[in-house]
Design an enzyme around this catalytic site. Structure first.
Site, PDB file in Angstrom:
ATOM      1  N   SER A  25       0.867  -1.181   0.000  1.00 57.52           N
ATOM      2  CA  SER A  25       0.000   0.000   0.000  1.00 57.52           C
ATOM      3  C   SER A  25       0.902   1.229   0.000  1.00 57.52           C
ATOM      4  CB  SER A  25      -0.871   0.001   1.253  1.00 57.52           C
ATOM      5  OG  SER A  25      -0.013   0.130   2.386  1.00 57.52           O
ATOM      6  N   ASP A  62      -0.585  -1.407  -4.203  1.00 55.72           N
ATOM      7  CA  ASP A  62      -1.932  -1.623  -3.669  1.00 55.72           C
ATOM      8  C   ASP A  62      -2.518  -0.288  -3.165  1.00 55.72           C
ATOM      9  OD1 ASP A  62      -4.109  -3.071  -2.810  1.00 55.72           O
ATOM     10  OD2 ASP A  62      -3.145  -3.823  -0.990  1.00 55.72           O
ATOM     11  N   HIS A  63      -3.746  -0.013  -3.475  1.00 54.91           N
ATOM     12  CA  HIS A  63      -4.444   1.197  -2.995  1.00 54.91           C
ATOM     13  C   HIS A  63      -3.586   2.453  -3.013  1.00 54.91           C
ATOM     14  CE1 HIS A  63      -8.055  -0.874  -1.845  1.00 54.91           C
ATOM     15  NE2 HIS A  63      -7.285  -1.816  -1.361  1.00 54.91           N
ATOM     16  N   GLU A  66     -11.031   0.293  -7.796  1.00 54.64           N
ATOM     17  CA  GLU A  66     -12.040  -0.255  -6.881  1.00 54.64           C
ATOM     18  C   GLU A  66     -13.352   0.479  -7.134  1.00 54.64           C
ATOM     19  OE1 GLU A  66     -10.512  -1.355  -3.021  1.00 54.64           O
ATOM     20  OE2 GLU A  66     -12.104  -0.190  -2.099  1.00 54.64           O
TER      21      GLU A  66
HETATM   22  P1  13P Z   1      -7.427  -7.711   4.505  1.00 51.04           P
HETATM   23  O1  13P Z   1      -6.549  -6.953   5.424  1.00 51.04           O
HETATM   24  O2  13P Z   1      -8.836  -7.778   4.946  1.00 51.04           O
HETATM   25  O3  13P Z   1      -6.875  -9.066   4.199  1.00 51.04           O
HETATM   26  O4  13P Z   1      -7.466  -6.911   3.124  1.00 51.04           O
HETATM   27  C1  13P Z   1      -6.285  -6.766   2.407  1.00 51.04           C
HETATM   28  C2  13P Z   1      -6.470  -6.032   1.151  1.00 51.04           C
HETATM   29  O5  13P Z   1      -7.512  -6.077   0.531  1.00 51.04           O
HETATM   30  C3  13P Z   1      -5.324  -5.269   0.662  1.00 51.04           C
HETATM   31  O6  13P Z   1      -5.605  -4.607  -0.516  1.00 51.04           O
END
Ligand code: 13P
Length: 289
Positions: free
Chosen positions: A48, A80-81, A138
């Site tokens: 992230s 990620d994100h 998303e």
């Molecule tokens: P969790 O922490 O619920 O496993 O989600 C992780 C996630 O979706 C990272 O993008």
């Protein structure tokens, strides 16, 4: 070696899912890689924005690339994100294989415009470099924190799940390669029980959107729910909180029992093993093993 896009297509055809696991450090990377390698499965490492800042953008790329090239192993790196064009651009420029632009909090038109800008940039760099950079977005709110929660985050409900027609319009307008929908999933482990997933909605979104789907918020999800959703079009599953908890608990236990140990490679080793165990269990489930 096949590209990430090809591995995703293969997972889709086989009705299995590729595991995506987040890291904050080298130890988690070792645990995830050991697990994937022991099962001979492709794997995606996620960072992230916060995790990337802690690891270092270039260091994250170098670590994953070193494994991929030295061992000739299908391990990929995902941003990620990421919440801004600048963050996405930085990850693409550094050599990430895929990026997630998360603009769900913006008004719809702004979300579309920002996502499209990221897709255009990924296409431009892919063309220039011969890489095949994937862009995911998303749609629908699923909470935000990979941590242990007392209750389901506010704003997540059956009413706020992604609608198939919205998914289609969004994919058509932005050209994203992958879509992460809201189908009952939430980020984090809810101590009172995670909500149930909706495989029927996954199927409808997959058909309408026409792109592979990614299930975020995998931690705390029931095995049956995973299996049902993977069968309906989920091709990647994200797990973070379960890894974080396992890593923290194993190191805490070791240090409680060995308070005088100061060698990090000794007191962190149980953390690596704990991560490996969690990842193996999840990968077996996602791949019908
Ligand atoms: P969790 O922490 O619920 O496993 O989600 C992780 C996630 O979706 C990272 O993008």
């Amino acid at each position: 070696m096949k590209t990430l896009r090809e591995y995703i297509k293969e997972a889709d055809e086989k009705g299995v899912a590729i595991g995506h696991f987040n890291i904050s450090n080298l130890e988690a990377l070792h645990g995830i890689y050991n697990a994937a390698k022991s099962l001979d499965l492709p794997v995606i490492i996620g960072v992230s924005e916060g995790e990337e800042a802690f690891v270092g953008t270039e260091v994250a790329v170098a670590m994953v690339k070193a494994i991929r090239e030295t061992d000739n192993y299908p391990i990929f790196l995902n941003a990620d994100h990421h919440y801004s064009f600048e963050g996405v651009k930085k990850a693409i420029d550094a050599g990430f294989d895929s990026v997630i632009i998360d603009a769900v909090k913006l008004p719809y038109e702004e979300n579309v415009a920002l996502t499209k800008k990221c897709v255009d940039y990924a296409r431009e760099i892919s063309e220039k470099t011969g890489r095949d950079i994937l862009v995911e977005a998303e749609l629908g709110f699923i909470g935000q924190s990979s941590k242990v929660l007392d209750e389901v985050p506010e704003g997540v409900s059956e009413e706020t799940m992604t609608k198939p027609e919205e998914a289609k319009a969004f994919v058509d307008a932005t050209g994203v390669d992958l879509l992460a929908p809201s189908v009952g999933n939430v980020h984090g482990i809810v101590t009172s029980g995670n909500p149930r997933l909706h495989p029927e909605r996954v199927k409808q979104i997959r058909e309408a959107a026409g792109v592979p789907l990614v299930l975020h918020g995998g931690s705390g999800t029931m095995d049956d729910d995973f299996v049902a959703c993977i069968g309906e079009g989920i091709d990647i599953v994200h797990i973070n909180t379960e890894i974080r908890v396992a890593y923290r608990d194993a190191i805490k236990k070791f240090l409680n029992e060995n308070p005088n140990e100061v060698a990090p490679y000794k007191f962190l080793a149980p953390g690596v093993e704990a991560v490996e165990e969690v990842v193996k269990k999840r990968l077996k489930l996602f791949n019908k093993m």
